[in-house]
Write a protein that holds these residues in place. Structure first.
Motif, PDB file in Angstrom:
ATOM      1  N   CYS A  95       0.824  -1.067   0.218  1.00 16.18           N
ATOM      2  CA  CYS A  95       0.135   0.112   0.220  1.00 16.18           C
ATOM      3  C   CYS A  95       1.013   0.964  -0.214  1.00 16.18           C
ATOM      4  O   CYS A  95       1.299   1.770   0.990  1.00 16.18           O
ATOM      5  N   HIS A  96       1.360   1.851  -1.249  1.00 14.14           N
ATOM      6  CA  HIS A  96       1.957   3.137  -1.415  1.00 14.14           C
ATOM      7  C   HIS A  96       1.948   3.622  -2.566  1.00 14.14           C
ATOM      8  O   HIS A  96       1.107   2.977  -3.493  1.00 14.14           O
ATOM      9  N   ARG A  97       2.315   4.853  -2.753  1.00 15.69           N
ATOM     10  CA  ARG A  97       1.546   5.627  -3.804  1.00 15.69           C
ATOM     11  C   ARG A  97       3.275   6.960  -3.975  1.00 15.69           C
ATOM     12  O   ARG A  97       3.672   7.274  -3.241  1.00 15.69           O
ATOM     13  N   LEU A  98       4.057   6.270  -5.335  1.00 18.17           N
ATOM     14  CA  LEU A  98       5.269   6.974  -5.855  1.00 18.17           C
ATOM     15  C   LEU A  98       4.346   8.490  -5.518  1.00 18.17           C
ATOM     16  O   LEU A  98       3.352   8.724  -6.864  1.00 18.17           O
ATOM     17  N   LEU A  99       5.217   9.461  -5.377  1.00 17.75           N
ATOM     18  CA  LEU A  99       4.373  11.170  -5.814  1.00 17.75           C
ATOM     19  C   LEU A  99       5.419  11.505  -6.926  1.00 17.75           C
ATOM     20  O   LEU A  99       5.290  12.290  -7.436  1.00 17.75           O
ATOM     21  N   TRP A 100       6.820  10.789  -6.844  1.00 19.65           N
ATOM     22  CA  TRP A 100       8.220  10.936  -7.434  1.00 19.65           C
ATOM     23  C   TRP A 100       8.779  10.706  -7.955  1.00 19.65           C
ATOM     24  O   TRP A 100       9.093   9.188  -7.219  1.00 19.65           O
ATOM     25  N   GLY A 101       9.932  10.078  -9.298  1.00 18.39           N
ATOM     26  CA  GLY A 101      10.860  10.019  -9.335  1.00 18.39           C
ATOM     27  C   GLY A 101      10.082   8.332  -9.808  1.00 18.39           C
ATOM     28  O   GLY A 101       9.063   8.186 -11.073  1.00 18.39           O
ATOM     29  N   LEU A 144      -0.033 -10.753  11.267  1.00 16.52           N
ATOM     30  CA  LEU A 144      -0.069 -11.517  11.965  1.00 16.52           C
ATOM     31  C   LEU A 144      -1.136 -12.572  10.519  1.00 16.52           C
ATOM     32  O   LEU A 144      -1.359 -13.679  10.730  1.00 16.52           O
ATOM     33  N   GLN A 145      -2.300 -11.697  10.086  1.00 12.65           N
ATOM     34  CA  GLN A 145      -3.071 -12.433   8.957  1.00 12.65           C
ATOM     35  C   GLN A 145      -2.056 -13.013   8.308  1.00 12.65           C
ATOM     36  O   GLN A 145      -2.564 -14.373   7.565  1.00 12.65           O
ATOM     37  N   ARG A 146      -0.697 -12.091   7.448  1.00 10.47           N
ATOM     38  CA  ARG A 146      -0.075 -12.478   6.713  1.00 10.47           C
ATOM     39  C   ARG A 146       0.152 -14.304   6.863  1.00 10.47           C
ATOM     40  O   ARG A 146       0.202 -15.387   5.858  1.00 10.47           O
ATOM     41  N   VAL A 179      -6.438  -7.385   5.669  1.00  8.49           N
ATOM     42  CA  VAL A 179      -7.263  -6.024   5.643  1.00  8.49           C
ATOM     43  C   VAL A 179      -7.317  -5.473   5.568  1.00  8.49           C
ATOM     44  O   VAL A 179      -6.332  -4.999   6.561  1.00  8.49           O
ATOM     45  N   ALA A 180      -6.697  -4.323   5.002  1.00  3.60           N
ATOM     46  CA  ALA A 180      -6.377  -2.437   5.028  1.00  3.60           C
ATOM     47  C   ALA A 180      -7.196  -1.864   6.143  1.00  3.60           C
ATOM     48  O   ALA A 180      -5.932  -0.943   7.129  1.00  3.60           O
ATOM     49  N   HIS A 181      -8.403  -1.649   6.330  1.00  6.22           N
ATOM     50  CA  HIS A 181      -9.042  -1.029   7.207  1.00  6.22           C
ATOM     51  C   HIS A 181      -9.209  -1.367   8.828  1.00  6.22           C
ATOM     52  O   HIS A 181      -9.482  -3.116   8.285  1.00  6.22           O
ATOM     53  N   GLY A 182      -9.261  -0.325   9.675  1.00 11.84           N
ATOM     54  CA  GLY A 182      -8.414  -1.754  11.008  1.00 11.84           C
ATOM     55  C   GLY A 182      -9.837  -1.735  11.971  1.00 11.84           C
ATOM     56  O   GLY A 182      -9.358  -3.177  11.732  1.00 11.84           O
ATOM     57  N   PRO A 223     -12.248  -3.935  10.133  1.00 13.14           N
ATOM     58  CA  PRO A 223     -12.635  -5.534   9.699  1.00 13.14           C
ATOM     59  C   PRO A 223     -11.345  -6.049   9.768  1.00 13.14           C
ATOM     60  O   PRO A 223     -11.692  -6.942  10.325  1.00 13.14           O
ATOM     61  N   LEU A 224     -10.100  -5.461   9.728  1.00 16.78           N
ATOM     62  CA  LEU A 224      -9.190  -6.565   9.985  1.00 16.78           C
ATOM     63  C   LEU A 224      -8.910  -6.693  11.984  1.00 16.78           C
ATOM     64  O   LEU A 224      -8.966  -7.699  12.423  1.00 16.78           O
ATOM     65  N   LEU A 225     -10.190  -5.777  12.785  1.00 12.12           N
ATOM     66  CA  LEU A 225      -9.533  -5.938  14.376  1.00 12.12           C
ATOM     67  C   LEU A 225     -11.081  -7.370  13.966  1.00 12.12           C
ATOM     68  O   LEU A 225     -10.562  -8.566  14.866  1.00 12.12           O
ATOM     69  N   ASN A 226     -11.766  -7.372  13.286  1.00  5.87           N
ATOM     70  CA  ASN A 226     -12.916  -8.507  13.342  1.00  5.87           C
ATOM     71  C   ASN A 226     -12.155  -9.612  12.602  1.00  5.87           C
ATOM     72  O   ASN A 226     -12.694 -10.694  13.342  1.00  5.87           O
ATOM     73  N   ASP A 227     -12.096  -9.210  11.506  1.00  2.84           N
ATOM     74  CA  ASP A 227     -10.918 -10.832  10.979  1.00  2.84           C
ATOM     75  C   ASP A 227     -10.410 -11.803  11.926  1.00  2.84           C
ATOM     76  O   ASP A 227     -10.399 -12.572  12.638  1.00  2.84           O
ATOM     77  N   ILE A 228      -9.593 -11.114  13.046  1.00  5.76           N
ATOM     78  CA  ILE A 228      -8.364 -11.610  13.941  1.00  5.76           C
ATOM     79  C   ILE A 228      -9.561 -11.965  14.814  1.00  5.76           C
ATOM     80  O   ILE A 228      -9.158 -13.464  15.755  1.00  5.76           O
ATOM     81  N   GLU A 229      -9.750 -11.106  15.667  1.00  2.51           N
ATOM     82  CA  GLU A 229     -10.986 -11.733  16.651  1.00  2.51           C
ATOM     83  C   GLU A 229     -12.037 -12.919  16.337  1.00  2.51           C
ATOM     84  O   GLU A 229     -11.774 -13.785  17.390  1.00  2.51           O
ATOM     85  N   SER A 230     -12.115 -13.374  14.758  1.00  2.16           N
ATOM     86  CA  SER A 230     -13.458 -14.122  14.808  1.00  2.16           C
ATOM     87  C   SER A 230     -12.042 -15.348  14.520  1.00  2.16           C
ATOM     88  O   SER A 230     -12.510 -16.342  14.955  1.00  2.16           O
TER      89      SER A 230
END
Length: 250
Positions: free
Chosen positions: A112-118, A179-181, A188-191, A193-200
């Motif tokens: 998850c990144h974005r090239l801004l320059w170069g 840990l998911q990997r 999961v990128a967002h906080g 849903p990530l917690l929900n997945d680990i919890e479940s």
């Protein structure tokens, strides 16, 4: 070099304009020594909170020494006021070697990144995950150790707890994606849903972590009496998570 006419989905236009000014400043300071500017973190994942979240950047340089690093001083004076934290300084060679030692951090940026320059040094980069489990366990237990220490340093006041909980849960989220990997779960990128997945998946109550995330985002405003209880719930959830994850990974 790509022009600074990019657009980042989910990021406010004012923040994008700010980033483009930052890129111009960095290019002006480093010139031919600069090979790339990369944005990563919440601003790319779509979780950026204006006025609360930091802008995380990586500068790829051809080389660096003390004088090269010191040239960033005036940039830091200007841009720290805009929540631009001091960037990570690396060469392409650093990136390739360090990704073996820090697989968690570099996999996060790669995903998850974005090239801004170069030029983008992450294109074609393969992360060696041999040490990922050790880094995840260290990240979980280290977070718990540091939280306890800083809580005592802050005299366990309501003000200290209100500061420490968002910091702790923010540092924890990348570790949970690691840990998911390791658990062969979809990352999961967002906080929340990530917690929900680990919890479940682990069968661990993470309501304390969920509360801390809500506090960070300004979704709850616990009163003076509730703040210590919130910290107790957080410590309980984090302790259970650490114990359960260690059993699964070792």
């Amino acid at each position: 070099m790509p022009p600074t006419d990019w657009s980042i989905d989910g990021l406010l236009e004012d923040t994008q304009k700010l980033l483009k000014l930052y890129v111009k400043d960095v290019v002006k300071v480093y010139g031919n020594e600069l090979e790339g500017i990369i944005l990563y973190g919440s601003s790319v994942r779509g979780e950026f909170l204006p006025g609360l979240s930091n802008l995380n950047l990586l500068l790829i340089l051809s080389s660096y020494d003390l004088l090269v690093l010191k040239r960033y001083d005036r940039l830091h004076t200007r841009w720290s006021k805009e929540h631009v934290v001091v960037p990570v300084f690396l060469t392409t060679a650093d990136l390739k070697s360090a990704s073996t030692v820090f697989p968690l951090e570099y996999q996060e940026i790669l995903d998850c990144h974005r090239l801004l320059w170069g030029q983008d040094p992450f294109v074609g980069l393969k992360i060696d995950a041999r040490y990922l489990a050790a880094e995840v366990v260290q990240g979980l237990r280290g977070n718990l150790f540091r939280l306890r220490q800083r809580l005592v340093e802050g005299r366990s006041t309501e003000e200290a707890i209100t500061i420490l909980l968002p910091l702790s849960v923010t540092a924890l989220l990348p570790v949970l994606r690691g840990l998911q990997r390791l658990l062969d779960r979809p990352v999961v990128a967002h906080g929340e849903p990530l917690l929900n997945d680990i919890e479940s998946h682990l069968g661990v109550d993470l309501s304390g972590l969920r509360d801390a995330l809500a506090l960070k985002r300004g979704h709850i405003s616990p009163g003076q009496k509730e703040i210590p209880r919130l910290m107790d719930r957080y410590l309980e959830s984090l302790s259970r998570l650490v114990t359960t994850a260690e059993v699964r990974l070792t």
